[in-house]
Design a protein around this motif. Sequence first.
Motif, mmCIF file in Angstrom:
data_model
loop_
_atom_site.group_PDB
_atom_site.id
_atom_site.type_symbol
_atom_site.label_atom_id
_atom_site.label_comp_id
_atom_site.label_asym_id
_atom_site.label_seq_id
_atom_site.Cartn_x
_atom_site.Cartn_y
_atom_site.Cartn_z
ATOM 1 N N HIS A 46 0.823 -1.220 0.000
ATOM 2 C CA HIS A 46 0.000 0.000 0.000
ATOM 3 C C HIS A 46 0.857 1.269 0.000
ATOM 4 N N ILE A 47 1.864 1.243 -0.846
ATOM 5 C CA ILE A 47 2.754 2.394 -1.013
ATOM 6 C C ILE A 47 2.512 2.987 -2.399
ATOM 7 N N THR A 48 2.476 4.307 -2.484
ATOM 8 C CA THR A 48 2.293 4.928 -3.795
ATOM 9 C C THR A 48 3.602 4.880 -4.585
ATOM 10 N N ASP A 49 3.487 4.774 -5.885
ATOM 11 C CA ASP A 49 4.687 4.774 -6.742
ATOM 12 C C ASP A 49 5.484 6.057 -6.568
ATOM 13 N N GLN A 50 4.777 7.155 -6.338
ATOM 14 C CA GLN A 50 5.450 8.444 -6.170
ATOM 15 C C GLN A 50 6.350 8.440 -4.936
ATOM 16 N N SER A 51 5.916 7.763 -3.872
ATOM 17 C CA SER A 51 6.723 7.670 -2.653
ATOM 18 C C SER A 51 7.981 6.841 -2.897
ATOM 19 N N ILE A 52 7.859 5.802 -3.717
ATOM 20 C CA ILE A 52 9.031 4.987 -4.053
ATOM 21 C C ILE A 52 10.036 5.814 -4.848
ATOM 22 N N VAL A 53 9.550 6.626 -5.779
ATOM 23 C CA VAL A 53 10.431 7.513 -6.542
ATOM 24 C C VAL A 53 11.164 8.463 -5.602
ATOM 25 N N LEU A 54 10.438 8.993 -4.622
ATOM 26 C CA LEU A 54 11.043 9.911 -3.644
ATOM 27 C C LEU A 54 12.133 9.204 -2.843
ATOM 28 N N ILE A 59 20.571 15.537 7.245
ATOM 29 C CA ILE A 59 19.838 15.346 5.992
ATOM 30 C C ILE A 59 19.201 13.963 5.940
ATOM 31 N N PHE A 60 19.840 12.955 6.529
ATOM 32 C CA PHE A 60 19.227 11.629 6.578
ATOM 33 C C PHE A 60 18.001 11.639 7.491
ATOM 34 N N ALA A 61 18.089 12.342 8.609
ATOM 35 C CA ALA A 61 16.945 12.445 9.518
ATOM 36 C C ALA A 61 15.787 13.161 8.823
ATOM 37 N N ALA A 62 16.112 14.237 8.102
ATOM 38 C CA ALA A 62 15.078 14.971 7.370
ATOM 39 C C ALA A 62 14.461 14.097 6.273
ATOM 40 N N SER A 63 15.282 13.295 5.617
ATOM 41 C CA SER A 63 14.786 12.404 4.568
ATOM 42 C C SER A 63 13.796 11.396 5.140
ATOM 43 N N ALA A 64 14.139 10.837 6.317
ATOM 44 C CA ALA A 64 13.232 9.886 6.966
ATOM 45 C C ALA A 64 11.909 10.551 7.312
ATOM 46 N N ALA A 65 11.973 11.793 7.806
ATOM 47 C CA ALA A 65 10.747 12.523 8.146
ATOM 48 C C ALA A 65 9.911 12.815 6.901
ATOM 49 N N LEU A 66 10.570 13.191 5.821
ATOM 50 C CA LEU A 66 9.861 13.489 4.575
ATOM 51 C C LEU A 66 9.208 12.240 3.995
ATOM 52 N N ILE A 67 9.867 11.096 4.134
ATOM 53 C CA ILE A 67 9.283 9.833 3.683
ATOM 54 C C ILE A 67 8.072 9.468 4.541
ATOM 55 N N TRP A 68 8.179 9.668 5.846
ATOM 56 C CA TRP A 68 7.061 9.392 6.761
ATOM 57 C C TRP A 68 5.853 10.250 6.400
ATOM 58 N N ILE A 69 6.102 11.526 6.136
ATOM 59 C CA ILE A 69 5.011 12.435 5.748
ATOM 60 C C ILE A 69 4.393 11.997 4.427
ATOM 61 N N ALA A 70 5.242 11.570 3.484
ATOM 62 C CA ALA A 70 4.745 11.126 2.167
ATOM 63 C C ALA A 70 3.766 9.970 2.323
ATOM 64 N N VAL A 71 4.063 9.040 3.243
ATOM 65 C CA VAL A 71 3.167 7.911 3.483
ATOM 66 C C VAL A 71 1.861 8.394 4.098
ATOM 67 N N LYS A 72 1.961 9.298 5.079
ATOM 68 C CA LYS A 72 0.780 9.762 5.803
ATOM 69 C C LYS A 72 -0.177 10.540 4.894
ATOM 70 N N ILE A 73 0.366 11.293 3.934
ATOM 71 C CA ILE A 73 -0.508 12.098 3.064
ATOM 72 C C ILE A 73 -0.868 11.349 1.777
ATOM 73 N N GLY A 74 -0.351 10.113 1.640
ATOM 74 C CA GLY A 74 -0.628 9.346 0.421
ATOM 75 C C GLY A 74 -0.071 10.030 -0.807
ATOM 76 N N TYR A 75 1.172 10.467 -0.734
ATOM 77 C CA TYR A 75 1.811 11.236 -1.812
ATOM 78 C C TYR A 75 1.657 10.542 -3.164
ATOM 79 N N CYS A 76 1.067 11.241 -4.083
ATOM 80 C CA CYS A 76 0.861 10.651 -5.405
ATOM 81 C C CYS A 76 0.879 11.749 -6.492
#
Length: 493
Positions: free
Chosen positions: A424-432, A476-493
């Motif tokens: 249940h991951i969007t393709d856009q999140s995988i690209v990110l 930057i790695f911590a920020a990347s993890a946070a941005l990925i978490w947000i992408a999942v929560k908002i259903g980034y697509c």
Amino acid sequence: MEEKEKNSSGIQLNKKTMIAITALLLGIMLLAGVLTKVVPTGRYDVDAEGAIIPGTYHEISDDEVNYPFWRVLIAPLEVFTTSDSVIGLGIILFIVLIGGTFLVMEESGVLQYIMQTTVNKFGNKKYKLLAIMVFVCMALSSVVGILEESVTLVPLACAISLALGWDSMVGLGFSLMSIAFGYAAATFNPFNIGIVQTMAGLPMFSGLGYRVIVFAVTYLILFLFLFLYAKKIEKNPQKSVSYESDIELRKKFLSEEKNEVLKNPNLGKATKVFVTSILCVFIFTAISFIAQQFITNESISSVIGYTPLVAMAILFTFGGLRAGYITGIRGKNLLSGFGRGVKTIAPAIPLIVFVLGITYVLKKGMIIDTILYNIYNLIQSFTPVQALLMIMFVVIIIEFFIGSGTAKAFLLMPLILPLAKMLHITDQSIVLAFCLGDGFCNVLYPTSGIMIICIGMINVTYGKFLKWSWKLFAAIFAASAALIWIAVKIGYC
């Protein structure tokens, strides 16, 4: 005295750093050879375009691989019998031309002229200049995907940084680091966003809104890091990690003797010629970027993707030599100066060869697919956030051995994309996740030829580079993890 001065000109690579990194790369290559004897060999089937077909992994016997350990020792030579040699030779030719051109530019006074003009204009607004340079370099990379071209900016950026009262690390930050981080925080970059979205069946450059936020967060982190570091060393220059090596660089760029060349009345015209050549490079890169959007043939598009690097080498060399000619360096003196410049950067060539050799060993040993197969099985049991973070870290690990974003995309995406619906991951999140993992580590590992060449230019060891940058990478790695978490929560697509 004159000969000594000549020998100290141009891009000087720290010999101890080059020897240490070459030894490290040799050790990594030997370790890769050991892994080929420990990790089971296997492979996936590929389609007509060379992409992996999921579910087709199978182990193969050592007899079928037939890669004895002794061949690891000659891998740096054998790699030049494969198609990878084209890329390797291209990079070697590129750095050779850059080395020769930079010495001519330095001896002609063009570098000093650009540096002095910049300092005169921004001397009282230097943090504004820092903010602008970080943004411009990040934007260029984020939009059109420049990376290798950062090699040409580092010596000039470091000279300007020293003249403004900072150290060479700040110059490295607003040139090399900004370009690398912009590559990760991609908006229209065709080499990661374009290719990976195409493979995922997404509209080209879709999902732009969230990627702009990623760019803004990355910019803020990098600028604040450089701003706080610059402030610290302004108060106490001895806290600079490059304090000792910068003493020689200041003599090289800021001495009164060096400033004598600024009296040449033709410097203004020569500088305009050189700057025009650089602008032509960016125009050519933009045209190449646009052309790729209208060409559907992948082979032709791939060739066009490499043309900016070729254009950079040709136009930079032409602009630099023409500028030197205008200032009065002509005939044998021009050729001699170019030759001395090539000699100064030649120690970087073995680094490129060993980096290519490491990838060659892993390919011939046929263990990359085995590693991917086991990671693929592991990810299937993860939550969406865990899976995306694992994908990012897998890309980070593969980056150590395979620097090309395009190569990693064709290697990883056919395996990763089928997981999207399952988890249940969007393709856009995988690209990110792919882009974040691919970009930031372009200048982290000792297998990054670009990074090693750049720190060699300013006589900084790899250990000191890590000492200076580890907090930045951690942030930057911590920020990347946070941005990925947000992408999942908002259903980034």
